[in-house]
Design a protein around this motif. Structure first.
Motif, PDB file in Angstrom:
ATOM      1  N   ASN A 370       0.865  -1.189   0.000  1.00 53.74           N
ATOM      2  CA  ASN A 370       0.000   0.000   0.000  1.00 53.74           C
ATOM      3  C   ASN A 370       0.899   1.236   0.000  1.00 53.74           C
ATOM      4  OD1 ASN A 370      -1.823   2.039   0.397  1.00 53.74           O
ATOM      5  ND2 ASN A 370      -2.737   1.177   2.267  1.00 53.74           N
ATOM      6  N   PRO A 371       0.897   2.011  -1.086  1.00 49.91           N
ATOM      7  CA  PRO A 371       1.787   3.167  -1.155  1.00 49.91           C
ATOM      8  C   PRO A 371       1.501   4.224  -0.086  1.00 49.91           C
ATOM      9  CG  PRO A 371       0.210   3.191  -2.961  1.00 49.91           C
ATOM     10  CD  PRO A 371       0.063   1.873  -2.286  1.00 49.91           C
ATOM     11  N   GLU A 372       0.296   4.207   0.494  1.00 55.12           N
ATOM     12  CA  GLU A 372      -0.051   5.195   1.513  1.00 55.12           C
ATOM     13  C   GLU A 372       0.389   4.768   2.917  1.00 55.12           C
ATOM     14  OE1 GLU A 372      -4.194   5.868   1.248  1.00 55.12           O
ATOM     15  OE2 GLU A 372      -4.126   6.705  -0.794  1.00 55.12           O
ATOM     16  N   LEU A 373       0.937   3.546   3.019  1.00 52.38           N
ATOM     17  CA  LEU A 373       1.349   3.025   4.326  1.00 52.38           C
ATOM     18  C   LEU A 373       2.866   2.870   4.360  1.00 52.38           C
ATOM     19  CD1 LEU A 373       0.663   1.734   7.110  1.00 52.38           C
ATOM     20  CD2 LEU A 373       0.511  -0.466   5.912  1.00 52.38           C
ATOM     21  N   GLN A 374       3.504   3.571   5.291  1.00 49.83           N
ATOM     22  CA  GLN A 374       4.943   3.413   5.503  1.00 49.83           C
ATOM     23  C   GLN A 374       5.157   2.224   6.445  1.00 49.83           C
ATOM     24  OE1 GLN A 374       6.656   7.066   6.897  1.00 49.83           O
ATOM     25  NE2 GLN A 374       6.098   8.246   5.071  1.00 49.83           N
ATOM     26  N   LEU A 375       5.523   1.120   5.842  1.00 44.96           N
ATOM     27  CA  LEU A 375       5.578  -0.138   6.601  1.00 44.96           C
ATOM     28  C   LEU A 375       7.021  -0.597   6.789  1.00 44.96           C
ATOM     29  CD1 LEU A 375       3.769  -2.362   7.858  1.00 44.96           C
ATOM     30  CD2 LEU A 375       3.963  -3.589   5.676  1.00 44.96           C
ATOM     31  N   GLN A 376       7.369  -0.878   8.039  1.00 45.60           N
ATOM     32  CA  GLN A 376       8.656  -1.500   8.338  1.00 45.60           C
ATOM     33  C   GLN A 376       8.416  -2.994   8.580  1.00 45.60           C
ATOM     34  OE1 GLN A 376      10.320   0.532  11.697  1.00 45.60           O
ATOM     35  NE2 GLN A 376      10.997   2.296  10.492  1.00 45.60           N
ATOM     36  N   THR A 377       9.245  -3.814   7.963  1.00 42.66           N
ATOM     37  CA  THR A 377       9.041  -5.261   8.052  1.00 42.66           C
ATOM     38  C   THR A 377      10.293  -5.943   8.610  1.00 42.66           C
ATOM     39  OG1 THR A 377       9.808  -5.619   5.780  1.00 42.66           O
ATOM     40  CG2 THR A 377       7.442  -5.237   6.123  1.00 42.66           C
ATOM     41  N   ALA A 378      10.081  -7.099   9.195  1.00 48.55           N
ATOM     42  CA  ALA A 378      11.186  -7.899   9.723  1.00 48.55           C
ATOM     43  C   ALA A 378      10.806  -9.363   9.623  1.00 48.55           C
ATOM     44  CB  ALA A 378      11.492  -7.521  11.173  1.00 48.55           C
ATOM     45  N   PHE A 379      11.753 -10.165   9.146  1.00 45.92           N
ATOM     46  CA  PHE A 379      11.541 -11.610   9.074  1.00 45.92           C
ATOM     47  C   PHE A 379      12.713 -12.289   9.761  1.00 45.92           C
ATOM     48  CE2 PHE A 379      11.897 -15.833   7.346  1.00 45.92           C
ATOM     49  CZ  PHE A 379      10.584 -16.269   7.255  1.00 45.92           C
ATOM     50  N   THR A 380      12.421 -13.064  10.798  1.00 47.13           N
ATOM     51  CA  THR A 380      13.449 -13.778  11.552  1.00 47.13           C
ATOM     52  C   THR A 380      13.089 -15.254  11.609  1.00 47.13           C
ATOM     53  OG1 THR A 380      13.774 -11.821  12.947  1.00 47.13           O
ATOM     54  CG2 THR A 380      14.706 -13.897  13.732  1.00 47.13           C
ATOM     55  N   ALA A 381      14.042 -16.107  11.252  1.00 49.56           N
ATOM     56  CA  ALA A 381      13.747 -17.544  11.234  1.00 49.56           C
ATOM     57  C   ALA A 381      15.008 -18.345  11.493  1.00 49.56           C
ATOM     58  CB  ALA A 381      13.141 -17.951   9.890  1.00 49.56           C
ATOM     59  N   GLN A 382      14.828 -19.420  12.219  1.00 50.05           N
ATOM     60  CA  GLN A 382      15.898 -20.403  12.378  1.00 50.05           C
ATOM     61  C   GLN A 382      15.935 -21.314  11.155  1.00 50.05           C
ATOM     62  OE1 GLN A 382      14.908 -22.521  15.966  1.00 50.05           O
ATOM     63  NE2 GLN A 382      15.588 -20.881  17.323  1.00 50.05           N
ATOM     64  N   SER A 383      17.099 -21.882  10.884  1.00 50.88           N
ATOM     65  CA  SER A 383      17.187 -22.879   9.823  1.00 50.88           C
ATOM     66  C   SER A 383      16.396 -24.100  10.261  1.00 50.88           C
ATOM     67  CB  SER A 383      18.646 -23.252   9.555  1.00 50.88           C
ATOM     68  OG  SER A 383      18.732 -24.190   8.507  1.00 50.88           O
ATOM     69  N   LEU A 384      15.357 -24.401   9.517  1.00 50.20           N
ATOM     70  CA  LEU A 384      14.401 -25.409   9.956  1.00 50.20           C
ATOM     71  C   LEU A 384      13.951 -26.241   8.761  1.00 50.20           C
ATOM     72  CD1 LEU A 384      12.637 -26.432  12.316  1.00 50.20           C
ATOM     73  CD2 LEU A 384      10.949 -24.721  11.664  1.00 50.20           C
ATOM     74  N   LEU A 385      14.301 -27.523   8.748  1.00 50.41           N
ATOM     75  CA  LEU A 385      13.912 -28.416   7.656  1.00 50.41           C
ATOM     76  C   LEU A 385      12.604 -29.105   8.007  1.00 50.41           C
ATOM     77  CD1 LEU A 385      17.310 -30.114   6.695  1.00 50.41           C
ATOM     78  CD2 LEU A 385      16.099 -28.315   5.466  1.00 50.41           C
ATOM     79  N   LEU A 386      11.640 -29.023   7.074  1.00 51.02           N
ATOM     80  CA  LEU A 386      10.353 -29.674   7.255  1.00 51.02           C
ATOM     81  C   LEU A 386      10.034 -30.523   6.028  1.00 51.02           C
ATOM     82  CD1 LEU A 386       8.088 -26.855   8.752  1.00 51.02           C
ATOM     83  CD2 LEU A 386       9.207 -28.726   9.959  1.00 51.02           C
ATOM     84  N   PRO A 387       9.288 -31.617   6.202  1.00 48.15           N
ATOM     85  CA  PRO A 387       8.838 -32.387   5.038  1.00 48.15           C
ATOM     86  C   PRO A 387       8.035 -31.507   4.097  1.00 48.15           C
ATOM     87  CG  PRO A 387       8.432 -33.597   7.076  1.00 48.15           C
ATOM     88  CD  PRO A 387       8.862 -32.223   7.474  1.00 48.15           C
ATOM     89  N   SER A 388       8.066 -31.839   2.814  1.00 51.45           N
ATOM     90  CA  SER A 388       7.484 -30.959   1.803  1.00 51.45           C
ATOM     91  C   SER A 388       6.003 -30.686   2.046  1.00 51.45           C
ATOM     92  CB  SER A 388       7.675 -31.566   0.412  1.00 51.45           C
ATOM     93  OG  SER A 388       7.096 -32.872   0.347  1.00 51.45           O
ATOM     94  N   GLN A 389       5.245 -31.718   2.455  1.00 55.54           N
ATOM     95  CA  GLN A 389       3.817 -31.513   2.673  1.00 55.54           C
ATOM     96  C   GLN A 389       3.565 -30.539   3.825  1.00 55.54           C
ATOM     97  OE1 GLN A 389       1.611 -35.125   3.196  1.00 55.54           O
ATOM     98  NE2 GLN A 389      -0.357 -34.091   3.477  1.00 55.54           N
ATOM     99  N   GLY A 409      -5.144  -5.170   9.388  1.00 56.62           N
ATOM    100  CA  GLY A 409      -4.447  -4.739  10.588  1.00 56.62           C
ATOM    101  C   GLY A 409      -4.096  -3.273  10.629  1.00 56.62           C
ATOM    102  N   PHE A 410      -3.988  -2.628   9.452  1.00 56.84           N
ATOM    103  CA  PHE A 410      -3.506  -1.241   9.438  1.00 56.84           C
ATOM    104  C   PHE A 410      -4.554  -0.265   8.896  1.00 56.84           C
ATOM    105  CE2 PHE A 410       0.301  -3.922   9.153  1.00 56.84           C
ATOM    106  CZ  PHE A 410       1.035  -3.423  10.215  1.00 56.84           C
ATOM    107  N   GLU A 411      -5.836  -0.582   9.075  1.00 58.07           N
ATOM    108  CA  GLU A 411      -6.888   0.325   8.623  1.00 58.07           C
ATOM    109  C   GLU A 411      -6.803   1.644   9.388  1.00 58.07           C
ATOM    110  OE1 GLU A 411     -10.607  -1.601   9.043  1.00 58.07           O
ATOM    111  OE2 GLU A 411     -10.261  -3.037   7.410  1.00 58.07           O
ATOM    112  N   GLY A 412      -6.729   2.730   8.637  1.00 61.73           N
ATOM    113  CA  GLY A 412      -6.647   4.055   9.249  1.00 61.73           C
ATOM    114  C   GLY A 412      -5.256   4.436   9.704  1.00 61.73           C
TER     115      GLY A 412
END
Length: 490
Positions: A370-389, A409-412
């Motif tokens: 949304n160009p009208e929303l100044q959004l800061q994002t963060a993605f944190t994850a451990q190395s985690l192997l899971l079966p494909s399904q 979540g960011f209405e208004g």
């Protein structure tokens, strides 16, 4: 003489022999025991040639077994021994053996000569025995190596003892010195003229299949044998392994040097393993893996084609509700396509969720920005192997939760923060999506929500992933919501 009474040189000799003793037992097809005198008094009596099995005080005399190994190539019935594959050091008591039970070992320790004979190991049952002296650099005999077998084929015993004497300085971690199997071929080669001196039944059978009638007397550089490894070992003095393919057979051959006093190979022991079936199975697995990767690649392409068709429909749609529904469907399809893309490149049925989750997160952000929303994002994850399904289901859940946060979540709001955390605890995998938006209404109940995305999350988490799903306002003093998925690791 106890172990602590050995000189440093003698200790090194025994330690080196002990490391290669199991392989030596395989080569000799015999039980091998490293035998020592127990006490200084016994050593003196043995060297003096005194007879008797007790001391002047009437105490029974013993020898000690420093280490012992049984062959994988021929295991004796009832040959269970507390010293088998044992290791002795100054802090561990050795296995005592009554002096009366080891007359050949006593004779070898006394005379510093090889002795041969029979040994009664069970009443009325005898085994062939040959005992070799173990000497230090000064020529002093301080231990003995006893070879013993009920169905003795002693052709390799002398070579095996030379192999053990040559063990000081050998890298026991070298893969060439791994143990033999009962079906492996064994060949003894003269290093100087490359002539085969002896061969066991397995080696003769392997080369009979290859059309070589007699091995003994042939040279290893002949056209029908052609072992390049012999030349390699003769030039370097170190063990060497090579793989040869002949007339439909694939053979793995290890060449172990038996060096002379000048550290040049005098003889070589060749261990031949027929790995034809293993190679065929490996090739079949490679073909199957390639086919599976190709299937995943085609599934990914088909899903991307469907997503492209939906984008065309999205552009033509007149209703904003229709365009939103198509956009959500495109994101869901793209998330599943990402799983197949990983499987098509990694060649495994497990997916690293840290990489996949990051790509899903980026895909949703790029499609719903949304160009009208100044959004800061963060993605944190451990190395985690899971079966494909499981990875595909979790990727879909992540897609829905991020979409839901961006849509509602960011209405208004003109600015905000969106964070994803994926980590593992003992027994569980936890996915959290947190924002600092408007938060949930006070009367909000996830079970009564009409949101298709939340219904998808609830169904996938509870049915496919066998986990639990929570959605609530944050409790850390910051406005906003937190969605949490907890699923079992197994």
């Amino acid at each position: 003489m106890t172990i602590k009474g050995l000189t440093a040189e003698q200790g090194r000799i025994l330690h080196a022999m002990q490391g290669l003793l199991p392989l030596a037992a395989d080569i000799a097809q015999a039980r091998i025991s490293l035998v020592l005198p127990v006490t200084e008094e016994l050593e003196a009596r043995v060297l003096a040639g005194l007879t008797g099995n007790t001391t002047a005080a009437g105490e029974e005399l013993f020898l000690q077994i420093y280490a012992q190994a049984e062959p994988l190539t021929r295991v004796e019935d009832g040959a269970d021994d507390p010293a088998a594959n044992g290791a002795a050091d100054g802090n561990r008591a050795l296995v005592p053996v009554p002096l009366a039970d080891e007359p050949l070992s006593v004779q070898t320790l006394r005379d510093n000569q090889v002795t041969e004979g029979m040994r009664e190991f069970i009443l009325g049952q005898y085994a062939r025995m040959k005992v070799f002296p173990i000497c230090d650099a000064a020529g002093a005999c301080f231990a003995a190596a006893a070879f013993e077998d009920r169905e003795a084929d002693v052709v390799f015993w002398d070579a095996t003892m030379d192999f053990l004497r040559n063990s000081t300085g050998v890298d026991g971690g070298n893969a060439c010195y791994r143990r033999m199997a009962s079906i492996d071929g064994l060949v003894l080669v003269n290093a100087r003229n490359k002539e085969i001196l002896a061969a066991n039944n397995a080696a003769r059978h392997i080369y009979h299949v290859l059309g070589v009638g007699m091995l003994v007397g042939r040279r290893t550089n002949s056209m029908d044998i052609h072992w390049n490894g012999v030349t390699e070992v003769c030039s370097t003095g170190e063990a060497y392994e090579e793989e040869i393919r002949q007339k439909g057979l694939t053979l793995d051959i290890r060449f172990l040097p038996i060096n002379d006093s000048s550290d040049r190979p005098r003889q070589l022991i060749a261990i031949i393993e027929d790995v034809t079936q293993l190679k065929q199975k490996d090739e079949e697995l490679r073909v199957q893996s390639a086919m599976i990767k190709e299937i995943h690649h085609r599934v990914k392409n088909n899903l991307q084609t469907i997503a492209s068709l939906l984008r065309l429909e999205q552009r033509r749609a007149r209703s904003q509700e229709t365009r939103t529904a198509l956009k959500d469907s495109i994101n869901r399809i793209s998330s599943i396509a990402l799983v197949h893309e990983y499987l098509s490149t990694q060649g495994t049925e497990e997916v690293d969720m840290s990489s996949l989750g990051k790509d899903v997160f980026r895909t949703v952000l790029s499609s719903m920005g949304n160009p009208e929303l100044q959004l800061q994002t963060a993605f944190t994850a451990q190395s985690l192997l899971l079966p494909s399904q499981k990875a595909a289901s979790l990727a879909l859940v992540l897609n829905e939760l991020v979409q839901n946060s961006l849509e509602h979540g960011f209405e208004g709001c003109t600015q905000g923060t969106l964070a994803v955390d994926l980590f593992e605890t003992p027994g569980n995998v936890i996915l959290r999506v947190t924002d600092d938006g408007a938060g949930l209404p006070k009367d909000f109940q996830a079970g009564r929500s009409k949101s298709l995305g939340l219904k998808i999350v609830h169904t996938v988490v509870t049915s496919d992933l066998k986990g639990v799903f929570y959605l609530h306002n944050r409790t850390d003093g910051v406005r906003g919501t937190m969605a949490e998925v907890i699923l079992p690791r197994v």
